[in-house]
Design a protein around this motif. Sequence first.
Motif, PDB file in Angstrom:
ATOM      1  N   THR A 194       0.870  -1.174   0.000  1.00  0.00           N
ATOM      2  CA  THR A 194       0.000   0.000   0.000  1.00  0.00           C
ATOM      3  C   THR A 194       0.899   1.214   0.000  1.00  0.00           C
ATOM      4  OG1 THR A 194      -1.732  -1.138   1.236  1.00  0.00           O
ATOM      5  CG2 THR A 194      -1.741   1.266   1.325  1.00  0.00           C
ATOM      6  N   GLY A 195       0.620   2.173  -0.893  1.00  0.00           N
ATOM      7  CA  GLY A 195       1.457   3.357  -0.884  1.00  0.00           C
ATOM      8  C   GLY A 195       1.356   4.191  -2.140  1.00  0.00           C
ATOM      9  N   ILE A 196       2.424   4.921  -2.394  1.00  0.00           N
ATOM     10  CA  ILE A 196       2.503   5.873  -3.482  1.00  0.00           C
ATOM     11  C   ILE A 196       3.446   5.309  -4.542  1.00  0.00           C
ATOM     12  CG2 ILE A 196       2.917   8.301  -4.075  1.00  0.00           C
ATOM     13  CD1 ILE A 196       0.835   7.679  -1.735  1.00  0.00           C
ATOM     14  N   TYR A 197       3.066   5.461  -5.805  1.00  0.00           N
ATOM     15  CA  TYR A 197       3.892   4.946  -6.893  1.00  0.00           C
ATOM     16  C   TYR A 197       4.069   6.018  -7.964  1.00  0.00           C
ATOM     17  CZ  TYR A 197      -0.578   4.332  -9.269  1.00  0.00           C
ATOM     18  OH  TYR A 197      -1.807   4.550  -9.832  1.00  0.00           O
ATOM     19  N   LYS A 198       5.047   5.767  -8.812  1.00  0.00           N
ATOM     20  CA  LYS A 198       5.344   6.675  -9.915  1.00  0.00           C
ATOM     21  C   LYS A 198       5.478   5.855 -11.190  1.00  0.00           C
ATOM     22  CE  LYS A 198       9.587   8.314 -10.433  1.00  0.00           C
ATOM     23  NZ  LYS A 198      10.823   9.115 -10.368  1.00  0.00           N
ATOM     24  N   ILE A 199       4.927   6.379 -12.267  1.00  0.00           N
ATOM     25  CA  ILE A 199       5.113   5.804 -13.590  1.00  0.00           C
ATOM     26  C   ILE A 199       5.893   6.834 -14.393  1.00  0.00           C
ATOM     27  CG2 ILE A 199       4.024   4.944 -15.692  1.00  0.00           C
ATOM     28  CD1 ILE A 199       1.512   4.369 -13.986  1.00  0.00           C
ATOM     29  N   THR A 200       7.009   6.404 -14.978  1.00  0.00           N
ATOM     30  CA  THR A 200       7.810   7.293 -15.815  1.00  0.00           C
ATOM     31  C   THR A 200       7.705   6.821 -17.259  1.00  0.00           C
ATOM     32  OG1 THR A 200       9.361   7.650 -13.989  1.00  0.00           O
ATOM     33  CG2 THR A 200      10.115   8.272 -16.192  1.00  0.00           C
ATOM     34  N   ILE A 201       7.338   7.750 -18.128  1.00  0.00           N
ATOM     35  CA  ILE A 201       7.258   7.491 -19.564  1.00  0.00           C
ATOM     36  C   ILE A 201       8.063   8.590 -20.231  1.00  0.00           C
ATOM     37  CG2 ILE A 201       5.757   7.316 -21.573  1.00  0.00           C
ATOM     38  CD1 ILE A 201       3.505   6.461 -19.647  1.00  0.00           C
ATOM     39  N   GLU A 202       9.134   8.155 -20.924  1.00  0.00           N
ATOM     40  CA  GLU A 202      10.084   9.132 -21.487  1.00  0.00           C
ATOM     41  C   GLU A 202      10.599   9.992 -20.333  1.00  0.00           C
ATOM     42  OE1 GLU A 202      11.042   8.987 -24.791  1.00  0.00           O
ATOM     43  OE2 GLU A 202       9.696   7.296 -25.008  1.00  0.00           O
ATOM     44  N   ASP A 203      10.439  11.292 -20.371  1.00  0.00           N
ATOM     45  CA  ASP A 203      10.904  12.150 -19.281  1.00  0.00           C
ATOM     46  C   ASP A 203       9.733  12.734 -18.484  1.00  0.00           C
ATOM     47  OD1 ASP A 203       9.965  13.757 -21.297  1.00  0.00           O
ATOM     48  OD2 ASP A 203      11.554  15.247 -21.142  1.00  0.00           O
ATOM     49  N   GLN A 204       8.577  12.104 -18.608  1.00  0.00           N
ATOM     50  CA  GLN A 204       7.385  12.579 -17.915  1.00  0.00           C
ATOM     51  C   GLN A 204       6.970  11.571 -16.855  1.00  0.00           C
ATOM     52  OE1 GLN A 204       4.428  14.557 -20.601  1.00  0.00           O
ATOM     53  NE2 GLN A 204       5.587  13.406 -22.136  1.00  0.00           N
ATOM     54  N   ILE A 205       6.285  12.068 -15.806  1.00  0.00           N
ATOM     55  CA  ILE A 205       5.883  11.167 -14.726  1.00  0.00           C
ATOM     56  C   ILE A 205       4.412  11.313 -14.369  1.00  0.00           C
ATOM     57  CG2 ILE A 205       8.198  11.047 -13.734  1.00  0.00           C
ATOM     58  CD1 ILE A 205       7.223  12.929 -11.521  1.00  0.00           C
ATOM     59  N   TYR A 206       3.915  10.233 -13.792  1.00  0.00           N
ATOM     60  CA  TYR A 206       2.571  10.151 -13.239  1.00  0.00           C
ATOM     61  C   TYR A 206       2.730   9.682 -11.804  1.00  0.00           C
ATOM     62  CZ  TYR A 206      -2.149   8.414 -12.359  1.00  0.00           C
ATOM     63  OH  TYR A 206      -3.399   8.181 -11.819  1.00  0.00           O
ATOM     64  N   VAL A 207       2.029  10.291 -10.871  1.00  0.00           N
ATOM     65  CA  VAL A 207       2.062   9.885  -9.470  1.00  0.00           C
ATOM     66  C   VAL A 207       0.670   9.403  -9.083  1.00  0.00           C
ATOM     67  CG1 VAL A 207       2.324  10.686  -7.081  1.00  0.00           C
ATOM     68  CG2 VAL A 207       3.928  11.452  -8.836  1.00  0.00           C
ATOM     69  N   GLY A 208       0.621   8.254  -8.423  1.00  0.00           N
ATOM     70  CA  GLY A 208      -0.649   7.702  -7.975  1.00  0.00           C
ATOM     71  C   GLY A 208      -0.495   7.015  -6.635  1.00  0.00           C
ATOM     72  N   SER A 209      -1.617   6.566  -6.101  1.00  0.00           N
ATOM     73  CA  SER A 209      -1.595   5.841  -4.831  1.00  0.00           C
ATOM     74  C   SER A 209      -2.567   4.678  -4.929  1.00  0.00           C
ATOM     75  CB  SER A 209      -1.984   6.765  -3.677  1.00  0.00           C
ATOM     76  OG  SER A 209      -3.324   7.207  -3.814  1.00  0.00           O
ATOM     77  N   SER A 210      -2.321   3.662  -4.137  1.00  0.00           N
ATOM     78  CA  SER A 210      -3.191   2.495  -4.172  1.00  0.00           C
ATOM     79  C   SER A 210      -3.040   1.673  -2.901  1.00  0.00           C
ATOM     80  CB  SER A 210      -2.856   1.616  -5.381  1.00  0.00           C
ATOM     81  OG  SER A 210      -3.681   0.479  -5.403  1.00  0.00           O
ATOM     82  N   LYS A 211      -4.119   1.017  -2.539  1.00  0.00           N
ATOM     83  CA  LYS A 211      -4.087   0.059  -1.430  1.00  0.00           C
ATOM     84  C   LYS A 211      -3.406  -1.231  -1.874  1.00  0.00           C
ATOM     85  CE  LYS A 211      -8.268   1.848   0.690  1.00  0.00           C
ATOM     86  NZ  LYS A 211      -9.659   1.575   1.052  1.00  0.00           N
ATOM     87  N   GLN A 212      -3.336  -1.448  -3.192  1.00  0.00           N
ATOM     88  CA  GLN A 212      -2.713  -2.639  -3.770  1.00  0.00           C
ATOM     89  C   GLN A 212      -1.906  -2.208  -4.997  1.00  0.00           C
ATOM     90  OE1 GLN A 212      -5.647  -5.621  -4.625  1.00  0.00           O
ATOM     91  NE2 GLN A 212      -6.557  -5.495  -2.610  1.00  0.00           N
ATOM     92  N   ILE A 213      -0.683  -1.764  -4.772  1.00  0.00           N
ATOM     93  CA  ILE A 213       0.114  -1.183  -5.847  1.00  0.00           C
ATOM     94  C   ILE A 213       0.320  -2.147  -7.022  1.00  0.00           C
ATOM     95  CG2 ILE A 213       2.401  -0.290  -6.460  1.00  0.00           C
ATOM     96  CD1 ILE A 213       2.498   1.039  -3.710  1.00  0.00           C
ATOM     97  N   GLU A 214       0.669  -3.392  -6.753  1.00  0.00           N
ATOM     98  CA  GLU A 214       0.933  -4.326  -7.844  1.00  0.00           C
ATOM     99  C   GLU A 214      -0.307  -4.523  -8.715  1.00  0.00           C
ATOM    100  OE1 GLU A 214       1.729  -5.016  -4.663  1.00  0.00           O
ATOM    101  OE2 GLU A 214       3.883  -5.314  -4.619  1.00  0.00           O
ATOM    102  N   TYR A 215      -1.463  -4.629  -8.096  1.00  0.00           N
ATOM    103  CA  TYR A 215      -2.717  -4.769  -8.841  1.00  0.00           C
ATOM    104  C   TYR A 215      -2.988  -3.517  -9.663  1.00  0.00           C
ATOM    105  CZ  TYR A 215      -7.656  -5.143  -9.918  1.00  0.00           C
ATOM    106  OH  TYR A 215      -8.861  -5.178 -10.582  1.00  0.00           O
ATOM    107  N   ARG A 216      -2.738  -2.355  -9.083  1.00  0.00           N
ATOM    108  CA  ARG A 216      -2.975  -1.089  -9.786  1.00  0.00           C
ATOM    109  C   ARG A 216      -2.058  -0.970 -11.007  1.00  0.00           C
ATOM    110  NH1 ARG A 216      -5.833   1.969 -12.267  1.00  0.00           N
ATOM    111  NH2 ARG A 216      -5.691   4.210 -11.983  1.00  0.00           N
ATOM    112  N   TRP A 217      -0.801  -1.415 -10.867  1.00  0.00           N
ATOM    113  CA  TRP A 217       0.117  -1.400 -12.000  1.00  0.00           C
ATOM    114  C   TRP A 217      -0.419  -2.265 -13.134  1.00  0.00           C
ATOM    115  CZ3 TRP A 217       5.519  -2.001  -9.319  1.00  0.00           C
ATOM    116  CH2 TRP A 217       5.880  -0.773  -8.776  1.00  0.00           C
TER     117      TRP A 217
END
Length: 87
Positions: free
Chosen positions: A3-26
């Motif tokens: 459970t926590g905060i994650y980041k997705i990086t695509i090229e030089d841009q980022i997305y920040v999200g949160s989830s109770k189940q990070i692996e499932y959210r990915w």
Amino acid sequence: MKTGIYKITIEDQIYVGSSKQIEYRWKQHKLYIKKGICNYKIRKAYKGSALFEVLEECECSLLEEREQYYIDKLKPTLNIATEAYRA
């Protein structure tokens, strides 16, 4: 189960999200990107690869607060909303 905060990086841009189940959210993000049903900013930036990282593990009660911290700190360009929201 992380459970926590994650980041997705695509090229030089980022997305920040949160989830109770990070692996499932990915898995959801990957499926949505593949199908082209993710947010328009991610869809436009995606060129075939994305890096997924856990920024911080935290208690569920802190998800919104910690996500907002990282949104403010990292200024993600792939997020549509500039404020964290927990339904």
